[in-house]
Design an enzyme around this catalytic site. Structure first.
Site, mmCIF file in Angstrom:
data_model
loop_
_atom_site.group_PDB
_atom_site.id
_atom_site.type_symbol
_atom_site.label_atom_id
_atom_site.label_comp_id
_atom_site.label_asym_id
_atom_site.label_seq_id
_atom_site.Cartn_x
_atom_site.Cartn_y
_atom_site.Cartn_z
ATOM 1 N N ASP A 161 -6.397 -0.162 13.382
ATOM 2 C CA ASP A 161 -6.008 -1.193 12.002
ATOM 3 C C ASP A 161 -6.470 -1.562 11.009
ATOM 4 O O ASP A 161 -6.473 -2.691 10.389
ATOM 5 C CB ASP A 161 -4.390 -1.299 11.717
ATOM 6 C CG ASP A 161 -3.786 -1.154 10.800
ATOM 7 O OD1 ASP A 161 -3.751 -0.866 10.398
ATOM 8 O OD2 ASP A 161 -2.377 -1.990 10.845
ATOM 9 N N MET B 199 5.774 -4.711 11.530
ATOM 10 C CA MET B 199 5.206 -5.085 12.402
ATOM 11 C C MET B 199 5.738 -6.395 13.066
ATOM 12 O O MET B 199 5.749 -6.579 14.187
ATOM 13 C CB MET B 199 4.363 -4.945 13.083
ATOM 14 C CG MET B 199 3.824 -3.186 13.858
ATOM 15 S SD MET B 199 2.148 -2.303 14.327
ATOM 16 C CE MET B 199 1.379 -2.956 13.516
#
Length: 796
Positions: free
Chosen positions: A141, A30
């Site tokens: 996460d 990301m």
């Protein structure tokens, strides 16, 4: 995806006025992370840049809004966010550059971690998650890559991206960009099924991380993401003890609870998970509140107490050691470990008193960093040490099981420290020690004494606490000595002492340019120059801000540095959000830092949250029950909160206990004015005043004016004007309140407007100061207060 060097070039060009991008640190699915230099604050930072296609899918406005929410998190085990923005189409946010490694790097090197380190890391991450969940932020996460290890502490990173993407998914088709929040190996069953998640999902992920730290592998593996997620949803976690037999059954049970398939079967929340983990580490999850010290004002009295007690302690030690072949060892577990540090004596009298005082205070600070050890506040220790006749009586009054005493002796080329512990119930002396600093500095001696005390009192010293004791504010003995001198002068609060303190802190910084505590002390000295009317705010507060920024840049986990920055933000920048942000961060780092509570009480005042202001000061008083400054500031909060009689009572107690403590006089005068008690007010106004308290002298003029003696009020006004003409600084606020009390409203408004123009210290409270109630009906008053940003907020 655009070529990596192209992104680097765009970022460097777009942020050139603020950051100097140096090199790439790493990249993932990301984002890309760069090492950069913050040009304004002269500190290394990490800049995380979203891949352009992900940034496009999320949208700049949405991303920055959610990052801003995540940036409100202030916790010692959460990596803070410094900055965020959009540059040349790139979305980024800025974090501290943390020296050390990630948990992933450590696992790659060691594979399995010790039981102690595994649980300690788990406790610290759970603590961070508990705090974030309380602020309605779920990480989503948690994995070893997002847990950083620095100086013995765990820091959780990357709260920002997951939140931004999650909110974006709820609002639009972000998943078309191929974004997946979370990592399959650590993903909870409900997250794998794209179900609604809460903080218990993070708990499951942390359970997976703990499993891997202990066994060297995650609980579930597979060749594809789908296979791994299927196991999370269907298969029970393999036994930890089958892989590693030394794992206690209790620890395995705690982790298995976190790994339950149904969220309702896990620990109720991250705080409960943290307590359960801590219980497996210590055998007792009770957290004793640790109390912070305050620099005592009565140095001579304290020295006499120290010398007398040292003589008594030496006699007791000699007798007991002669009577018994072995020193006794205290019984009881960590929950009963409570100590009071009696001021160390200046043995021989040939060393500087500030050094011995500083040694005592810093030893208290070292002991405070030991979880499970209850440390009595210095103000209580010094107060009762003067009156108690025996260790038993002193222990009863302080509510502690052990007393710590000793001496510091300056020899020709070294410093010798003697320390010992007295068991208050029996008077027995435990573990006398002599430390010689010929080959090591005093700071190492303080840490060693703290470690020895923890061992003797059977307090479990965690890895984080041990690392904290090992952290030294400076390795330069000269810098430390200069700092202690500066701190001593800083506490006296006179103009001459503060000017000396500034010079000493500057010298300490010259000796060690990375000495964060010295920068914080320098910031406070500059701030106090303005706060006590020794010069214009514009002369000192910008220097105070610059020094505080340097302190934070050198040690972002130093609570004192954030407190210094919060003080400037409140009293000069008039920035409510920044002041609250810095003080919250300070208290997250050290919840027992009394002056951070004190200043946060003033922040609540600016928001007209008077009950919160008073409550905050009561917390400070609980930490320092015999502190004169805390009692005085509690009086201030009560006064502004409309509790005039209680304010008068508290101030009267302070004044009666010590009539020489002139800092209480302005606040007591305000309370007497509000209560209309002219007899007491005029008696106080007639007291001799020094230029140290110009505010008190100004209030004496107000007292004369409001109690029917206008000629005496004009005499004081003329005296202050003469001082100003001679070059001495006298603030416009002082003139404003006197003119107002004398009925010269036009001149009062003129002076108060000038006070706002110059951001004088007391001008921040003009809007809600009861002393100016008689001006509120004048249309000019609302125009005046509108010029103070603290009064223009819409979020209270």
């Amino acid at each position: 995806m655009p070529p990596l060097d192209h992104i680097t070039e765009r970022l460097s060009r777009g942020l050139a006025d603020r950051y100097r991008v140096e090199r790439e640190l790493g990249r993932g699915g990301m984002a890309i992370v760069y090492l950069a230099q913050d040009e304004k604050h002269r500190r290394p930072v990490a800049i995380k840049v979203l891949h352009p296609e992900i940034a496009s899918a999320i949208g700049a406005a949405r991303f920055l809004r959610e990052i801003q929410i995540a940036a409100q998190l202030n916790h010692p085990h959460i990596l803070p966010l410094y900055d965020s923005g959009e540059s040349d189409g790139l979305l980024y946010y800025v974090m501290p550059f943390v020296p050390g490694e990630s948990l992933r790097h450590r696992l790659e090197r060691e594979r399995q971690l010790s039981l102690h380190d595994s649980v300690q890391i788990g406790v610290e991450v759970a603590s961070a998650l508990s705090y974030a969940h309380a602020h309605d932020i779920v990480h989503r996460d948690i994995k070893p890559e997002n847990i950083l290890l620095s100086e013995g502490y765990a820091l959780v990173a990357d709260f920002g991206i997951a939140r931004a993407i999650t909110v974006a998914e709820d609002s639009g088709p972000v998943t078309t960009a191929g974004i997946t929040v979370g990592t399959p190996i650590y993903m909870s069953p409900e997250q794998a099924m794209a179900d609604v998640v809460d903080g218990r999902s993070d708990q499951y992920s942390l359970g997976c991380v703990l499993y891997e730290m202990l066994t060297g592998r995650p609980p579930f593996g597979g060749t594809t993401a789908q296979a791994i997620l299927a196991k999370h949803m269907l298969d029970p976690a393999p036994s930890i003890r089958a892989v590693r037999a030394d794992v206690p059954v209790a620890l395995e049970q705690v982790i298995n609870t976190a790994l339950a398939k149904q969220p309702a079967e896990r620990h109720p929340d991250a705080a409960a998970f943290e307590r359960a983990l801590a219980g497996t580490l210590t055998g007792d999850v009770t957290t004793n509140r640790v109390l912070s010290p305050e620099h005592p004002r009565r140095r001579k009295r304290r020295r006499a107490v120290a010398l007398a007690l040292f003589t008594v302690f030496l006699g007791a030690m000699t007798t007991l050691l002669a009577r018994r072949p072995h020193a006794s060892r205290p019984g009881g577990g960590p929950a009963s470990a409570s100590v009071a540090v009696i001021p160390f004596a200046n043995a021989g009298g040939n060393g500087p008193d500030y050094y011995v005082d500083g040694f005592t205070e810093d030893l208290i600070g070292a002991l405070r960093r030991i979880p499970g050890l209850q440390v009595a506040p210095a103000t209580s220790s010094y107060r009762f040490a003067r009156t108690a006749k025996s260790p038993r009586e002193l222990g009863e009054r302080l509510g502690v099981a052990y007393l710590i005493g000793g001496s510091v002796q300056h020899l020709s080329q070294r410093v010798r420290v003697q320390s010992f512990i007295i068991k208050t119930a029996t008077g027995d002396t435990i573990l006398p020690h002599t430390y010689d600093t010929l080959d090591r500095g005093t700071l190492e001696v303080q840490a060693e004494i703290a470690r020895t005390i923890a061992a003797e009192l059977r307090v479990n010293l965690s890895a984080a606490a041990a690392a904290s004791l090992g952290r030294r504010p400076t390795t330069n003995p000269t810098a430390y000595d200069l700092y202690l001198q500066g701190r001593s002068d800083n506490e006296q609060r006179t103009k001459a002492s503060l000017e000396r303190a500034i010079g000493l802190f500057q010298a300490a910084i010259k000796a060690d340019s990375n000495f964060a505590l010295a920068y914080s002390g320098l910031s406070d000295a500059y701030s106090f120059m303005a706060a006590f009317n020794y010069g214009a705010a514009a002369t000192y507060f910008p220097q105070a801000r610059a020094a505080a920024i340097e302190a934070v840049a050198r040690d972002s986990l130093l609570a004192e540095a954030h407190t210094s920055l919060g003080f400037v933000a409140l009293f000069y920048d008039w920035d409510y959000a920044e002041a609250m942000h810095q003080l919250n961060w300070a208290l997250a780092l050290d919840s027992t830092l009394t002056r951070a509570h004190l200043f946060r009480s003033h922040v609540f005042l600016t928001a007209n949250q008077m009950d919160s202001s008073i409550a905050e000061m009561r917390v400070a008083q609980a930490l320092e029950p015999f502190s004169q400054i805390v009692a005085t500031r509690l009086m201030t909060a009560l006064y502004f909160g409309g509790k005039t009689e209680e304010s008068v009572r508290v101030g009267g107690q302070v004044f009666q206990a010590d009539s020489d403590y002139t800092l209480v006089i302005p606040d007591l005068a305000r309370a007497y004015l509000k209560a209309g008690r002219c007899t007491e007010l005029l008696r106080m106004a007639d007291r001799p005043m020094t230029h140290y308290y110009l505010e008190a002298r100004a209030l004496s003029a107000v007292s004369y004016a409001r109690c029917g003696k206008p000629d005496q009020a004009r005499r004081v006004l003329g005296e202050l004007a003469a001082r100003q003409r001679s070059g001495e600084y006298v603030g416009h606020y002082e003139f404003g309140i006197i003119y107002g009390a004398l009925g010269d409203i036009d001149r009062a408004f003129r002076e108060l407007n000038l006070a706002v123009d110059e951001r004088e210290f007391f001008a921040f409270g003009i809007a809600w100061d009861p002393l100016l109630e008689y001006l509120r009906s004048d249309p000019r008053f609302s125009a005046l207060t509108a010029r103070i940003p603290l009064n223009n907020r819409t979020d209270t």
